[in-house]
Design an enzyme around this catalytic site. Structure first.
Site, PDB file in Angstrom:
ATOM      1  N   GLU A   1       9.388  -4.252  12.942  1.00  0.00           N
ATOM      2  CA  GLU A   1       9.127  -3.094  12.087  1.00  0.00           C
ATOM      3  C   GLU A   1       7.852  -2.432  12.599  1.00  0.00           C
ATOM      4  OE1 GLU A   1       7.889  -3.897   8.000  1.00  0.00           O
ATOM      5  OE2 GLU A   1       9.075  -2.184   7.334  1.00  0.00           O
TER       6      GLU A   1
ATOM      7  N   GLU B   1      -5.007  -3.850  -1.845  1.00  0.00           N
ATOM      8  CA  GLU B   1      -6.452  -3.590  -1.821  1.00  0.00           C
ATOM      9  C   GLU B   1      -6.786  -2.349  -0.977  1.00  0.00           C
ATOM     10  OE1 GLU B   1      -4.654  -5.918  -0.455  1.00  0.00           O
ATOM     11  OE2 GLU B   1      -5.684  -7.063   1.109  1.00  0.00           O
TER      12      GLU B   1
ATOM     13  N   PHE C   1       0.818  -1.224   0.000  1.00  0.00           N
ATOM     14  CA  PHE C   1       0.000   0.000   0.000  1.00  0.00           C
ATOM     15  C   PHE C   1       0.842   1.260   0.000  1.00  0.00           C
ATOM     16  CE2 PHE C   1       0.966  -0.098   4.543  1.00  0.00           C
ATOM     17  CZ  PHE C   1       1.124   1.253   4.812  1.00  0.00           C
TER      18      PHE C   1
ATOM     19  N   CYS D   1       9.618   1.827   3.427  1.00  0.00           N
ATOM     20  CA  CYS D   1      10.576   0.760   3.717  1.00  0.00           C
ATOM     21  C   CYS D   1      11.979   1.319   3.854  1.00  0.00           C
ATOM     22  CB  CYS D   1      10.542  -0.296   2.628  1.00  0.00           C
ATOM     23  SG  CYS D   1      11.151   0.330   1.073  1.00  0.00           S
TER      24      CYS D   1
ATOM     25  N   LYS E   1      -1.350  -7.129  -9.146  1.00  0.00           N
ATOM     26  CA  LYS E   1      -2.292  -7.275  -8.026  1.00  0.00           C
ATOM     27  C   LYS E   1      -1.871  -6.229  -7.011  1.00  0.00           C
ATOM     28  CE  LYS E   1      -3.094  -8.499  -4.328  1.00  0.00           C
ATOM     29  NZ  LYS E   1      -3.482  -7.494  -3.307  1.00  0.00           N
TER      30      LYS E   1
ATOM     31  N   SER F   1       5.416  -6.984   3.296  1.00  0.00           N
ATOM     32  CA  SER F   1       6.008  -7.341   4.591  1.00  0.00           C
ATOM     33  C   SER F   1       6.762  -8.679   4.486  1.00  0.00           C
ATOM     34  CB  SER F   1       4.906  -7.431   5.649  1.00  0.00           C
ATOM     35  OG  SER F   1       3.950  -8.379   5.255  1.00  0.00           O
TER      36      SER F   1
END
Ligand code: NAD
Length: 499
Positions: free
Chosen positions: A384, A176, A149, A281, A173, A226
């Site tokens: 994280e 969402e 995301f 990240c 993909k 992740s």
């Protein structure tokens, strides 16, 4: 309420699985759209359409494919503001940061305009008597990518631009949580002249991902997200014989040496720690000052700067430093980790827990947090957090400081602030982390270099973008061709040696 779609063979199509997920406006907490979650059957149908379209695209000569990329760059620039607004509305990051998200993707598209050069093969004339040998790079076929995301424009472009420029079809993909920008990118590529079926966007969750992982048609999978999901996708994709590259989570350390310009380091930490609410990240989430005096001064400088941070909705324009986090669940997770830091004995120097923004009480805002006296066994250090939380771990020496970054399981990015070239050089050489900044807090390489971490931040062999992308999205075929003139010796039974 908007009903989002899939993008298949150049058209928006509605999902038919009957499953949807909510897309929020993180600044207000409102559900603004429904994202369809594709079933296995829907994904398989989309894959079949991509497979049907791909051979014709692979047969288009590389410079014509590159021209589509060139046109796409123009359209991205034309629609930059629109894309940034849509991105901020679903993600929550500020408008300038959202434009940067698009820009960093666009730069990889620009790089892919050079695909004809990157796809040129190798040729050896007269490798043996009457023998020429040549290697060519051929498209894989149908490729797929699963994206996170936090960079809904940049990371999809990092994957699909090289994949498509190489002659593949690509099935994206996206996350969402913020799927609108990926759908807009697909529309723009169509406008740029990409044939239908070459970029398909399928929205979904684990079911859609599993359909891609188990499809015999899909040749490669790119993943960014992740680490636990990266590990799962890498293991499953490899077991199914696919080429897979997965980029996972991070815990990026910045070492601040006693000789560093501490104002510069504190400014850098502010942007790298709290920018995009820490949802990068390449965010710096651990500051490692060397020496007590450096640590005391750094904390003092950071504290006064953090007090000036403006947290708000993207609609405040340039007047905001960072926005909300992506979901209420993300906010809850961050606050839980902050509590664990307190419980495990870290000193919470700046407490953002009670942050409240008038008029946006239901938004997913998290105030800035600064921890001091963090130790390497605490959850806020090992995990994280992916939020606006900076942990300070004090080191007595440079060796102790570099040891923290080396021993951490993640190895995405890191930075050192120093005025000493010898220390910087030693750091760059020894550190077991993929991307290193020297007096640069977020060392994201440019498009023509490659992007990738080490250790648990990556699973696979090749990095993203740069020359590695052209290797990942093509197979090498090597042809040995003999055109003998009057050579008729009969069969050869030992391995050919041409020396
Ligand atoms: P995520 O792992 O939750 O989701 C990433 C993608 O995987 C999404 O498309 C999601 O739909 C899908 N997914 C989620 N659960 C799945 C499951 N069980 N099975 C199959 N697919 C699943 O990650 P996120 O929250 O969207 O993104 C944040 C994470 O991404 C952070 O850990 C961050 O460090 C990482 N990240 C890494 C890089 C990098 O280059 N190393 C870049 C950006 C983000």
């Amino acid at each position: 309420m908007q009903n989002l779609t899939h993008f298949v063979n150049g058209e928006h199509i509605e999902g038919v699985s009957g499953r949807f997920s909510d897309v929020f406006n993180p600044a207000t907490g409102e559900v603004q759209a429904q994202c369809p979650l594709a079933s296995t059957e829907e994904v398989n149908a989309i894959i079949a359409k991509a497979a049907a379209a791909q051979p014709a695209w692979a047969a288009v000569n590389p410079q014509r494919r590159a021209r589509v990329m060139m046109k796409f760059v123009g359209l991205l620039n034309r629609d930059m503001d629109k894309l940034a607004e849509a991105l901020s509305r679903e993600h929550g990051k500020t408008l300038p940061d959202a434009a940067g998200d698009v820009q960093r993707g666009l730069e990889v598209v620009e790089y892919c305009i050079g695909a004809p050069q990157m796809l040129k093969g190798d040729f050896t004339d007269s490798a043996g008597p009457g023998i020429d040998m040549y290697s060519m790079r051929q498209a894989l076929g149908v490729t797929a990518g699963i994206t996170p995301f936090n960079f809904p424009a940049m990371i999809p472009m990092w994957m699909f631009a090289p994949a498509i420029a190489c002659g593949n079809a690509f099935i994206l993909k996206p996350s969402e949580r913020d799927p609108s920008v990926p759908l807009m990118l697909a529309e723009l590529l169509k406008e740029a002249g990409l044939p239908d079926g070459i970029l398909q966007v399928v929205n979904g969750d684990k079911e859609a991902v599993d359909a891609l992982l188990h499809s015999e048609t899909v040749q490669s999978i790119g993943f960014v997200g992740s680490t636990p999901i990266a590990e799962y996708i890498y293991a499953t994709g490899c077991a199914n014989g696919k080429r897979v590259q997965c980029f996972g989570g991070a815990k990026n350390h910045m070492i601040i040496m006693p000789d560093a310009d501490l104002d510069q380091a504190a400014d850098a930490l502010l942007g790298a720690g709290y920018g995009a609410a820490g949802e990068r990240c390449m965010a710096i989430s651990v500051a490692v000052p060397v020496g007590e005096e450096t640590a005391d001064l750094l904390i003092e400088k950071l504290t006064s700067r953090i007090e000036t941070l403006k947290v708000g909705p993207y609609t405040a324009g340039n007047d905001v430093d960072y926005g909300p986090v992506i979901t209420a669940a993300a906010k809850e997770n961050i606050l839980k980790l902050v509590q664990s830091g307190i419980d495990q004995g870290a000193k919470l120097v700046v407490d953002g827990r009670n942050f409240n923004l008038q008029g946006y009480e239901d938004g997913f805002f998290v105030g800035p947090h600064l921890f001091d006296n963090v130790t390497s066994d605490m959850d806020i250090y090992t995990k994280e957090i992916f939020g606006p939380v900076l942990s300070t771990i004090r080191a007595k020496t440079y060796e102790e400081a570099i040891g923290y970054a080396m021993d951490h399981e993640y190895g995405n990015g890191t930075a050192i602030y120093t005025r000493d070239g010898d220390t910087a050089r030693d750091f760059a050489n020894r550190i077991n982390v993929g991307m290193v900044g020297i007096n640069v807090p977020i060392p994201v390489p440019l498009a023509y270099h490659t992007f990738g971490g080490w250790k648990k931040s990556v699973f696979g062999d090749l990095n993203q973008h740069g020359p590695d992308a052209f290797k990942f999205y093509t197979r090498t075929k090597t042809v040995t061709a003999r055109w003998p003139s009057g050579i008729k010796e009969g069969g050869e039974f030992s391995i050919p040696v041409m020396g």
